[in-house]
Design a protein around this motif. Structure first.
Motif, PDB file in Angstrom:
ATOM      1  N   ASP A   1      69.828  15.802  17.858  1.00  0.00           N
ATOM      2  CA  ASP A   1      68.704  16.565  18.408  1.00  0.00           C
ATOM      3  C   ASP A   1      67.859  17.185  17.301  1.00  0.00           C
ATOM      4  O   ASP A   1      66.622  17.157  17.356  1.00  0.00           O
ATOM      5  CB  ASP A   1      69.246  17.658  19.336  1.00  0.00           C
ATOM      6  CG  ASP A   1      68.183  18.637  19.766  1.00  0.00           C
ATOM      7  OD1 ASP A   1      67.319  18.258  20.594  1.00  0.00           O
ATOM      8  OD2 ASP A   1      68.185  19.786  19.266  1.00  0.00           O
TER       9      ASP A   1
ATOM     10  N   ASP B   1      69.886  23.923  18.077  1.00  0.00           N
ATOM     11  CA  ASP B   1      70.050  24.156  19.508  1.00  0.00           C
ATOM     12  C   ASP B   1      71.544  24.296  19.779  1.00  0.00           C
ATOM     13  O   ASP B   1      72.291  23.307  19.776  1.00  0.00           O
ATOM     14  CB  ASP B   1      69.464  22.996  20.312  1.00  0.00           C
ATOM     15  CG  ASP B   1      69.447  23.272  21.811  1.00  0.00           C
ATOM     16  OD1 ASP B   1      70.256  24.102  22.277  1.00  0.00           O
ATOM     17  OD2 ASP B   1      68.640  22.645  22.527  1.00  0.00           O
ATOM     18  N   CYS B   2      71.991  25.513  20.026  1.00  0.00           N
ATOM     19  CA  CYS B   2      73.420  25.800  20.147  1.00  0.00           C
ATOM     20  C   CYS B   2      74.017  25.333  21.469  1.00  0.00           C
ATOM     21  O   CYS B   2      75.240  25.468  21.676  1.00  0.00           O
ATOM     22  CB  CYS B   2      73.670  27.299  19.981  1.00  0.00           C
ATOM     23  SG  CYS B   2      73.105  27.957  18.401  1.00  0.00           S
ATOM     24  N   ARG B   3      73.195  24.814  22.366  1.00  0.00           N
ATOM     25  CA  ARG B   3      73.737  24.295  23.625  1.00  0.00           C
ATOM     26  C   ARG B   3      74.509  22.998  23.411  1.00  0.00           C
ATOM     27  O   ARG B   3      75.333  22.620  24.252  1.00  0.00           O
ATOM     28  CB  ARG B   3      72.607  24.073  24.631  1.00  0.00           C
ATOM     29  CG  ARG B   3      71.924  25.357  25.074  1.00  0.00           C
ATOM     30  CD  ARG B   3      70.717  25.064  25.937  1.00  0.00           C
ATOM     31  NE  ARG B   3      69.669  24.365  25.169  1.00  0.00           N
ATOM     32  CZ  ARG B   3      68.505  23.983  25.691  1.00  0.00           C
ATOM     33  NH1 ARG B   3      68.254  24.200  26.977  1.00  0.00           N
ATOM     34  NH2 ARG B   3      67.619  23.374  24.933  1.00  0.00           N
ATOM     35  N   PHE B   4      74.256  22.309  22.314  1.00  0.00           N
ATOM     36  CA  PHE B   4      74.959  21.058  22.033  1.00  0.00           C
ATOM     37  C   PHE B   4      76.369  21.346  21.534  1.00  0.00           C
ATOM     38  O   PHE B   4      76.599  22.295  20.785  1.00  0.00           O
ATOM     39  CB  PHE B   4      74.204  20.238  20.987  1.00  0.00           C
ATOM     40  CG  PHE B   4      72.995  19.537  21.518  1.00  0.00           C
ATOM     41  CD1 PHE B   4      73.073  18.233  21.969  1.00  0.00           C
ATOM     42  CD2 PHE B   4      71.770  20.185  21.568  1.00  0.00           C
ATOM     43  CE1 PHE B   4      71.953  17.575  22.463  1.00  0.00           C
ATOM     44  CE2 PHE B   4      70.643  19.538  22.058  1.00  0.00           C
ATOM     45  CZ  PHE B   4      70.737  18.232  22.513  1.00  0.00           C
ATOM     46  N   GLN B   5      77.307  20.481  21.934  1.00  0.00           N
ATOM     47  CA  GLN B   5      78.676  20.549  21.454  1.00  0.00           C
ATOM     48  C   GLN B   5      78.997  19.425  20.477  1.00  0.00           C
ATOM     49  O   GLN B   5      79.852  19.581  19.610  1.00  0.00           O
ATOM     50  CB  GLN B   5      79.653  20.498  22.633  1.00  0.00           C
ATOM     51  CG  GLN B   5      79.599  21.715  23.533  1.00  0.00           C
ATOM     52  CD  GLN B   5      79.989  22.991  22.802  1.00  0.00           C
ATOM     53  OE1 GLN B   5      81.046  23.059  22.159  1.00  0.00           O
ATOM     54  NE2 GLN B   5      79.141  24.005  22.876  1.00  0.00           N
TER      55      GLN B   5
ATOM     56  N   ASP C   1      76.782  26.246  17.070  1.00  0.00           N
ATOM     57  CA  ASP C   1      76.653  27.701  17.098  1.00  0.00           C
ATOM     58  C   ASP C   1      77.077  28.279  15.752  1.00  0.00           C
ATOM     59  O   ASP C   1      76.425  29.190  15.225  1.00  0.00           O
ATOM     60  CB  ASP C   1      77.512  28.270  18.226  1.00  0.00           C
ATOM     61  CG  ASP C   1      77.381  29.781  18.349  1.00  0.00           C
ATOM     62  OD1 ASP C   1      76.271  30.310  18.142  1.00  0.00           O
ATOM     63  OD2 ASP C   1      78.394  30.447  18.641  1.00  0.00           O
TER      64      ASP C   1
ATOM     65  N   GLU D   1      76.340  12.974  25.641  1.00  0.00           N
ATOM     66  CA  GLU D   1      75.563  14.195  25.453  1.00  0.00           C
ATOM     67  C   GLU D   1      74.132  13.867  25.026  1.00  0.00           C
ATOM     68  O   GLU D   1      73.181  14.532  25.469  1.00  0.00           O
ATOM     69  CB  GLU D   1      76.227  15.099  24.419  1.00  0.00           C
ATOM     70  CG  GLU D   1      75.555  16.464  24.324  1.00  0.00           C
ATOM     71  CD  GLU D   1      76.329  17.451  23.479  1.00  0.00           C
ATOM     72  OE1 GLU D   1      76.732  18.494  24.014  1.00  0.00           O
ATOM     73  OE2 GLU D   1      76.521  17.173  22.274  1.00  0.00           O
TER      74      GLU D   1
ATOM     75  N   SER E   1      70.732  14.850  27.241  1.00  0.00           N
ATOM     76  CA  SER E   1      69.755  15.763  26.639  1.00  0.00           C
ATOM     77  C   SER E   1      68.320  15.240  26.694  1.00  0.00           C
ATOM     78  O   SER E   1      67.369  16.024  26.559  1.00  0.00           O
ATOM     79  CB  SER E   1      70.132  16.024  25.178  1.00  0.00           C
ATOM     80  OG  SER E   1      69.861  14.898  24.350  1.00  0.00           O
TER      81      SER E   1
ATOM     82  N   THR F   1      80.810  29.359  19.910  1.00  0.00           N
ATOM     83  CA  THR F   1      80.862  28.439  21.048  1.00  0.00           C
ATOM     84  C   THR F   1      80.963  26.982  20.614  1.00  0.00           C
ATOM     85  O   THR F   1      80.915  26.091  21.462  1.00  0.00           O
ATOM     86  CB  THR F   1      79.629  28.618  21.955  1.00  0.00           C
ATOM     87  OG1 THR F   1      78.439  28.319  21.194  1.00  0.00           O
ATOM     88  CG2 THR F   1      79.545  30.039  22.478  1.00  0.00           C
TER      89      THR F   1
ATOM     90  N   GLY G   1      74.333  17.819  18.306  1.00  0.00           N
ATOM     91  CA  GLY G   1      73.292  18.730  17.836  1.00  0.00           C
ATOM     92  C   GLY G   1      72.544  18.214  16.629  1.00  0.00           C
ATOM     93  O   GLY G   1      71.366  18.530  16.441  1.00  0.00           O
TER      94      GLY G   1
END
Length: 300
Positions: free
Chosen positions: A200, A190-194, A84, A238, A242, A80, A197
């Motif tokens: 974070d 945290d794989c929600r970041f594009q 990820d 982003e 967050s 993703t 990350g």
């Protein structure tokens, strides 16, 4: 038992640079073991063929090991995004608390001696969990075109989310090394970041350990066309999305305090209020590394 370095390289259509990146890892010399894993996102430009060639080369002992042990692996599967892929890469490795972890993007390079420098410093300062080097950049052709002066990252400003290059300088991801224990304590990627990350992850690392900066260049970031980090506006957006309301308020409060103390410079107040960070400096006359407390970039 020799120290072990675990390196993940996320990549997608990285055929132009991937061989340089891999060689900069596998060519590290010293008293340690290396496992380099490349996590590919189903490249269509011949990258996977290059990775297969590296795997065959390593199985056939085609590259003389300059360290205690050398392993290379890769996987190619849909993901993703960048973070990820990083998470998948580390999940494919047997991470132990005492291992030293880093990820190196597929156009960047480690400098010769980076692993031995980190290993020596972790031996000399065993309380250290997280090390970074001086910011350095390559141009697209691979020329080393910029090396920034050393500067510190206070834990207080890292946790407050100020190292976004709008307030205080970024933490350069290339050349950051951390222990498996810190990776576990922080909860991994945290794989929600594009895009942000890394920002974070550094905030969460800082909740458990200070970032110790070594006055040396450990790795280089390559600037080239089409790279994800070129859209800085989306990166900042982003970051802002967050942060919770509480962290956003903390960021504003810490920034106000920092500015009030740094202009004019109240060095005593900055130190008392926690605006210093550890920097490792090699002292030539003593032939040893020493740990100093330094102020951030804007006060050097």
């Amino acid at each position: 038992m020799p120290r072990r370095f675990l390196v993940v390289t996320p990549c997608l259509n990285a055929g132009r640079f991937i061989d340089e990146t891999i060689l900069s890892v596998l060519g590290q010399a010293g008293d340690f073991e290396i496992h380099h894993h490349v996590q590919d996102g189903r490249s269509q430009d011949g990258t996977v063929l290059r990775l297969a060639a590296w795997s065959e080369r390593m199985q056939g002992r085609g590259l003389p090991p300059l360290c205690r042990g050398l392993r290379f692996s890769f996987d190619s599967a849909p993901d993703t995004g960048l973070y990820d892929a990083v998470a998948r890469g580390f999940s494919a490795l047997p991470v132990r608390d005492g291992d030293v972890l880093t990820w190196l993007n597929a156009s960047d390079r480690l400098l010769p001696g980076a692993f031995q420098t980190v290993a020596d410093l972790l031996d000399r300062f065993p309380e250290t969990q997280w090390i970074g080097g001086r910011v350095a950049r390559l141009n697209e052709r691979g020329s080393l075109v910029f090396i920034e002066d050393v500067f510190a990252y206070p834990t207080k400003t890292l946790i407050a989310g100020l190292h976004d290059n709008r307030h205080l300088p970024f933490v350069q991801q290339e050349g950051c090394f951390w222990t498996g224990r810190l990776w576990r304590l922080a909860g991994g990627m945290d794989c929600r970041f594009q895009r942000a990350g890394d920002f974070d992850l550094w905030r969460r690392f800082a909740m458990h350990a200070p970032l110790t900066v070594v006055n040396s260049v450990l790795a280089t970031f390559r600037q080239h066309t089409g790279q994800l980090g070129s859209d800085i506006a989306s990166y900042h957006a982003e970051i802002d999305r967050s942060l919770t309301k509480e962290v956003t308020a903390l960021r504003a409060s810490v920034w106000d305090e920092y500015r009030s103390l740094s202009s004019p410079k109240d060095l005593g107040g900055l130190a008392r209020c926690g605006y210093v960070g550890p920097v490792l400096q090699y002292v030539e006359t003593k032939r040893e590394w020493v740990c100093l407390s330094r102020f951030p970039f804007t006060l050097r």
